[in-house]
Design a protein around this motif. Structure first.
Motif, PDB file in Angstrom:
ATOM      1  N   GLY A  58       0.805  -1.183   0.100  1.00  0.00           N
ATOM      2  CA  GLY A  58      -0.023  -0.113  -0.063  1.00  0.00           C
ATOM      3  C   GLY A  58       0.678   1.258  -0.086  1.00  0.00           C
ATOM      4  N   GLU A  59       1.699   1.204   0.647  1.00  0.00           N
ATOM      5  CA  GLU A  59       3.036   2.330   0.909  1.00  0.00           C
ATOM      6  C   GLU A  59       3.524   2.796  -0.546  1.00  0.00           C
ATOM      7  OE1 GLU A  59       5.211   3.031   4.969  1.00  0.00           O
ATOM      8  OE2 GLU A  59       5.661   1.407   3.875  1.00  0.00           O
ATOM      9  N   LEU A  60       3.548   1.702  -1.469  1.00  0.00           N
ATOM     10  CA  LEU A  60       4.137   1.873  -2.755  1.00  0.00           C
ATOM     11  C   LEU A  60       3.334   3.042  -3.538  1.00  0.00           C
ATOM     12  CD1 LEU A  60       6.337   1.561  -4.921  1.00  0.00           C
ATOM     13  CD2 LEU A  60       5.256  -0.415  -5.229  1.00  0.00           C
ATOM     14  N   ILE A  61       1.961   2.425  -3.489  1.00  0.00           N
ATOM     15  CA  ILE A  61       0.814   3.009  -4.285  1.00  0.00           C
ATOM     16  C   ILE A  61       0.365   4.460  -3.611  1.00  0.00           C
ATOM     17  CG2 ILE A  61      -1.338   2.814  -5.293  1.00  0.00           C
ATOM     18  CD1 ILE A  61       0.751   1.017  -6.576  1.00  0.00           C
ATOM     19  N   PHE A  62       0.070   4.323  -2.324  1.00  0.00           N
ATOM     20  CA  PHE A  62      -0.459   5.544  -1.966  1.00  0.00           C
ATOM     21  C   PHE A  62       0.404   6.638  -1.607  1.00  0.00           C
ATOM     22  CE2 PHE A  62      -3.571   2.108  -0.138  1.00  0.00           C
ATOM     23  CZ  PHE A  62      -4.547   2.301  -1.288  1.00  0.00           C
TER      24      PHE A  62
END
Length: 856
Positions: free
Chosen positions: A132-136
Motif C-alpha cells: 500500500g505504501e508504494l501506491i498511496f
C-alpha cells in the motif's frame, strides 16, 4: 577540395573505438560489423565526410524551417532550442525487432491490467501483491479517480518505454512512460527529414514505415469515444507554447487533424465537455492530453491549476468524455513498481516478463532497504516521485557527507526511494565533428491500443549523449536525436493515414471550430505583421532622407528629416524618442535609430515587434503550412543574423530592412493564397486591416495634418507616399506634381487602393459581418455599428474642405478631427472584438513553463 578517397574526407569508421565491456550496436560482440550495419556504413564511406556533413546541415535547416524546437527548463535565455538530429540512424534487424515488439506489447498489457486494478477492485493491494505504501505514497495516485474508469477493454491507450542494451546484449527497460508520453511526433519529423537527406540510402535499406502506427493511433482514439464513434470530436490538450514539447503538440494535432486546445478553450456544462469556439459551444468526445493529470481538473485535483478544466473528472465519471491516457495513469511511472513486475506478470498473464527491467530494489521493504544502504557506492538512488528537483543520484559520485545525508533521508522515509543497478548503456555510431564515433544511446518506443491489440511503432526516438562516456542521455542534458530504422525483408507499401473509400464519392467537408484562444492569436499575428511592415517601411524612408541630408546639405531636407523622425517615434510609440525637440539628436539620429531597430526590451522597436509576431504565430503553430512557417522563421532568423547577432551599423540597416519587407510580403502572400476564407482567415485579416488603418492614421496625423512651407510640404508628401508604397500609383494616376488633396484622396478615399483607409474599413466591415456569432435580425451588433460609423464618416468627407486651414492654426483642423475620431472608433472596435470573441482564460505562463507531461 579533397576527393572522396582522401583521408580528409574519410568518415573514420576504421578508427571506430569501442569501449571495453560495452555492447556496441554496430559490432555487437564480434570484431566485424553486423551485415546490415556493414552495408549501411559502406554507403556512408562512399559518400564521404564532407557530403555527410552537408546532409547533416541540410537536416538541421529543414528542422529549423519546420519550427521543430525543444524548450529547455532553466535556460537562462528562455529560448526554444532547435531540435538536433544525427544523420546516422539506429538500425534494428527484423528478427530482433520482433522480440522487442512482443516484449513491449506484453508490458503494455500488463500495465493496463495493473492500472485497472489500482483504480478498480484493488485486489493487488488486498492480496499483498503490491504494498500500500508504494501506491498511496506516490504522487501519481489520484484518489478521486478511483472508480472513474470507463467500461472498456483497455484503459492504457498510449504507452512508451525507454530501452537500453546492457553489456550482455539484452534490451532492458529503464523506465515506463504512461502519463502523457512524448516523442512520437519528433520521431515522425525525424523520419520525414531523413527520407529527404538520405533518400537514396533509405530506399535501398528497406525500412519499415511509421504511418501505420499513427493510423492505429487515430483508430484507437476513435474507439474510446463514448459517443459519435463514427466521427468523434478529438482535441489535443496542451499546457501551452511555453511547454518543452509544444512543437510536438501542435505538429500531431495538425498531422492527425485534431483541434489543439488549452484548458481555457474547454468548459464542462451538465456533465459534458464543450469546446468554446467562435461558432459557440461544440461537444468534445475524446481528449488526447499532454497536461499532467493532477493539473487537469482544479475542482477535484490540484486546485491551483489553471491548465485544466473544472469538472472534467465528473464528466469522465458520467461516461461523457474519454481521456488518453486516463487521469491517474502517472501512477504507473512509479519506478518502485519495476521491482514487482515479474511477479505481477505471472499473476496476470501466467508468463515471464519478456523485456526485463533494470534491477530495482524498493526501499519500503526491510531487506531491500538494507541492501541499498549497504551498496550505495554501486547503485543509482532515485526518489519514486519524479520532478525537476528530485533526480537520480549516482552513489559512487557522492561525497561522504552527501552519502550520510542521503542515508538519513532513506531511513526517514524509505518507501519514497529505490535503488537501481548502474547499467552501462550500449554505444551506437554517431556523426560527431565530421567523424563516426561511439556514443551511449537510449531508445524510446511507442505503443498504442487499437482494436483488440496493442500496436507498436516500428522504430522510435533514439537519443545519444553529446559527450563520450556520458550515461546521462536526454534532450534536457543536450542529447542528440536519431531516427530508428527497423529493417524489413522487402520494400513496404506506403500506408495512408486516411481511410480510403471503396469508390469515388462525395463526403461532406468538416470544418474544425476555431477556439477563442486561436482567434486571439490569429488576430494579433495580423496586427503584429502590419506593425512590423509599417515600421520597416517608414524606417526605410527615414534612412533614405538621412542619406540625402548628408549628401546635399539642403535645409529643407533637414526639416523633412526632423518631421519623419518625430513621425517614426509617434507611429511606433517609442517615446520620448525624437519628439523631445533635441536639436543634436535630430541632426545625429544614428544611436536612436539603431536602438529602434535592435533593442528587444523596448516596446515598439522592430526587434520587439518581430518577437511578438513569432510568439503569437508559434502559439498557433498547427494553423500554418510548412511554407508559411518557413516564412515566419525566415523573418526572425534573417533579422537576427543581419541586425542583432551581426554588429550592424546605420549604413547596413537599409539592406536588412529591404529583406525584412520582402519576407513580410512572402508571409502575407502565402497566407492570402493558402488559407481558406473561414473564421481563421477572417480573424487574421481583421487584425491586419485594423492595424494598417491605425498605423496609417498615426502616419497622416504626424505628417499631413500639419501645415508646412511649400517646399517642405512637397518633400513630406513624397515621403508619405513612399512609406505607404503608393508613390508609383500616384504618379501613374495623377501625372502631376504631388499635391495634398490628391494624396488624401488616394490614401483616405480610394477603395480600390489596398493601402487606403477606406479599403481597410471596408474589408473590416466585410470580415466582421462574416464572423460567426448569434445575430439579431433587427439590430446591428456593437462592432458592426462602430465599423459602419467609421466607414461612413470617412466616406462623407470632402477632401478640399479637409485642406482648408485657419490662418492662425498650424494644422488642418478638419483633417485632424476626422483622423482622431476614426482612430478612437477603431480602438473601441478592437476592445469590442476582444470582449466578444476572445473570452478564453489567461493561463499562467509560470505554470506552462513548469508543467511538463514528460521529459525527453
Amino acid at each position: 577540395m579533397p576527393d572522396a578517397n582522401s583521408p580528409a574526407n574519410d568518415i573514420g569508421t576504421q578508427y571506430y573505438a569501442m569501449q571495453l565491456g560495452i555492447y556496441d550496436e554496430m559490432y555487437a560482440t564480434e570484431n566485424k560489423a553486423l551485415p546490415y550495419w556493414e552495408r549501411f556504413m559502406a554507403a556512408l564511406e562512399a559518400m564521404g565526410s564532407e557530403k555527410l556533413e552537408l546532409r547533416r546541415r541540410e537536416a538541421q535547416r529543414l528542422l529549423r524551417e519546420n519550427g521543430v524546437t525543444y524548450n529547455v527548463y532553466g535556460d537562462s535565455q528562455k529560448l526554444t532550442r532547435p531540435w538536433r538530429l544525427d544523420p546516422v540512424p539506429l538500425l534494428i534487424s527484423s528478427k530482433e525487432w520482433q522480440v522487442i515488439e512482443e516484449g513491449l506489447k506484453q508490458r503494455a498489457e500488463l500495465l493496463n491490467l495493473i492500472f485497472k486494478d489500482i483504480y478498480g477492485e484493488q485486489s493487488l493491494l488486498k492480496k499483498g501483491l503490491l504494498p500500500g505504501e508504494l501506491i498511496f505514497g506516490h504522487e501519481g495516485f489520484l484518489h478521486p479517480c478511483v472508480g472513474a474508469l470507463q467500461n472498456q477493454q483497455r484503459q492504457l491507450i498510449i504507452y512508451s518505454a525507454n530501452l537500453a542494451r546492457g553489456p550482455n546484449g539484452r534490451m532492458w527497460v529503464l523506465d515506463d512512460r504512461t502519463q502523457a508520453p512524448s516523442g512520437s511526433g519528433y520521431a515522425l519529423e525525424n523520419r520525414t527529414v531523413m527520407t529527404r537527406v538520405l533518400s537514396d540510402i533509405f530506399r535501398e535499406t528497406h525500412v519499415q514505415r511509421l504511418s501505420g502506427f499513427f493510423k492505429a493511433l487515430r483508430k484507437g482514439l476513435a474507439d474510446i469515444a463514448p459517443h459519435n464513434k463514427e466521427d468523434p470530436r478529438i482535441v489535443v490538450l496542451t499546457p501551452g507554447p511555453l511547454n518543452e514539447t509544444y512543437f510536438e503538440h501542435a505538429y500531431l494535432a495538425s498531422y492527425l487533424g485534431y483541434t489543439l486546445v488549452q484548458g481555457g478553450d474547454l468548459t464542462v456544462r451538465d456533465g459534458h465537455v464543450w469546446l468554446k469556439s467562435l461558432e459557440g459551444l461544440q461537444p468534445v468526445d475524446v481528449i488526447l492530453r499532454r497536461v499532467d493529470d493532477s493539473f487537469c481538473d482544479p475542482l477535484e485535483l490540484r486546485s491551483g491549476s489553471r491548465l485544466g478544466v473544472a469538472g472534467l473528472l465528473e464528466a469522465v465519471r458520467r461516461g461523457n468524455v474519454a481521456i488518453a491516457n486516463p487521469l491517474g495513469s502517472s501512477i504507473l511511472e512509479n519506478p518502485g513498481l519495476l521491482a514487482f513486475l515479474p511477479r505481477l506478470t505471472r499473476h496476470f498473464l501466467n508468463q515471464e516478463l519478456k523485456l526485463s527491467s533494470v534491477a530495482t530494489w524498493w526501499c519500503g521493504q526491510r531487506r531491500e532497504r538494507d541492501f541499498v544502504l549497504q551498496n550505495l557506492d554501486s547503485l543509482v538512488i532515485k526518489p519514486i516521485n519524479r520532478s525537476q528537483v528530485n533526480h537520480a543520484l549516482f552513489g559512487g559520485m557522492l561525497s561522504s557527507n552527501e552519502k550520510e545525508q542521503l542515508r538519513s533521508q532513506i531511513l526517514a522515509k524509505p518507501h519514497l526511494f529505490i535503488g537501481q543497478e548502474q547499467v552501462s548503456f550500449s554505444t551506437l555510431p554517431a556523426f560527431i565533428d565530421n567523424h563516426i564515433e561511439p556514443r551511449n544511446a537510449v531508445l524510446r518506443n511507442f505503443v498504442v491500443a487499437s482494436g483488440d491489440d496493442y500496436v507498436v511503432m516500428p522504430g522510435g526516438l533514439t537519443r545519444v549523449a553529446r559527450q563520450k562516456d556520458n550515461f546521462i542521455v536526454s534532450n534536457q542534458a543536450g542529447g542528440i536525436s536519431k531516427d530508428t530504422w527497423v529493417l524489413a525483408s522487402e520494400p513496404e507499401k506506403p500506408v495512408s493515414l486516411w481511410t480510403q473509400p471503396v469508390r469515388n464519392q462525395l463526403i461532406e467537408a468538416v470544418i474544425e471550430p476555431l477556439t477563442s484562444r486561436a482567434a486571439d492569436h490569429l488576430f494579433w499575428v495580423g496586427r503584429h505583421i502590419e506593425r512590423v511592415e509599417a515600421t520597416a517601411q517608414l524606417f526605410r524612408t527615414v534612412l533614405l532622407k538621412f542619406r540625402e541630408t548628408l549628401e546635399f546639405k539642403d535645409p529643407v531636407d533637414n526639416d523633412c528629416l526632423a518631421v519623419l523622425l518625430r513621425t517614426l517615434t509617434q507611429v511606433t510609440g517609442t517615446y520620448p524618442g525624437f519628439v523631445k525637440n533635441d536639436a543634436h539628436q535630430l541632426k545625429t539620429p544614428q544611436t536612436e535609430l539603431l536602438a529602434l531597430a535592435k533593442d528587444s526590451q523596448r516596446s515598439g522597436s522592430l526587434t520587439a515587434n518581430i518577437q511578438a509576431l513569432v510568439q503569437s504565430a508559434f502559439s498557433i503553430r498547427d494553423f500554418w503550412s510548412h511554407d508559411t512557417w518557413r516564412s515566419v522563421d525566415n523573418i526572425q532568423r534573417r533579422w537576427h543574423q543581419r541586425v542583432i547577432n551581426y554588429d550592424c551599423n546605420i549604413d547596413q540597416l537599409q539592406s536588412s530592412l529591404d529583406e525584412l519587407i520582402t519576407s513580410i510580403v512572402a508571409f502575407t502572400g502565402l497566407t492570402s493564397e493558402s488559407m481558406t476564407r473561414e473564421a481563421a482567415w477572417l480573424m487574421l485579416d481583421s487584425g491586419r486591416r485594423l492595424e494598417r488603418a491605425l498605423t496609417l492614421i498615426a502616419l497622416l496625423r504626424s505628417t499631413l495634418a500639419l501645415r508646412y512651407e511649400h517646399a517642405l510640404q512637397s518633400q513630406v508628401l513624397e515621403a508619405v507616399l513612399v512609406s505607404t508604397d503608393s508613390l508609383t500609383i500616384y504618379q501613374r494616376r495623377y501625372r502631376s506634381y504631388i499635391q495634398l488633396p490628391m494624396v488624401l484622396e488616394l490614401l483616405l478615399l480610394d477603395e480600390s487602393h489596398p493601402r487606403s483607409l477606406t479599403y481597410q474599413l471596408y474589408q473590416l466591415s466585410a470580415n466582421i459581418g462574416a464572423l460567426p456569432r448569434t445575430r439579431s435580425k433587427s439590430h446591428l451588433s456593437e462592432e458592426e455599428c462602430l465599423i459602419l460609423k467609421a466607414y461612413t464618416d470617412v466616406r462623407l468627407v470632402n477632401v478640399l474642405k479637409l485642406t482648408q486651414v485657419n490662418e492662425n492654426a498650424g494644422i488642418y483642423s478638419d483633417l485632424e478631427s476626422v483622423l482622431s475620431n476614426t482612430a478612437d472608433l477603431l480602438w473601441r472596435l478592437a476592445e469590442v472584438i476582444a470582449q466578444t470573441y476572445f473570452s478564453h482564460s489567461q493561463t499562467s505562463q509560470l505554470m506552462m513553463i513548469k508543467v511538463s507531461e514528460d521529459e525527453l
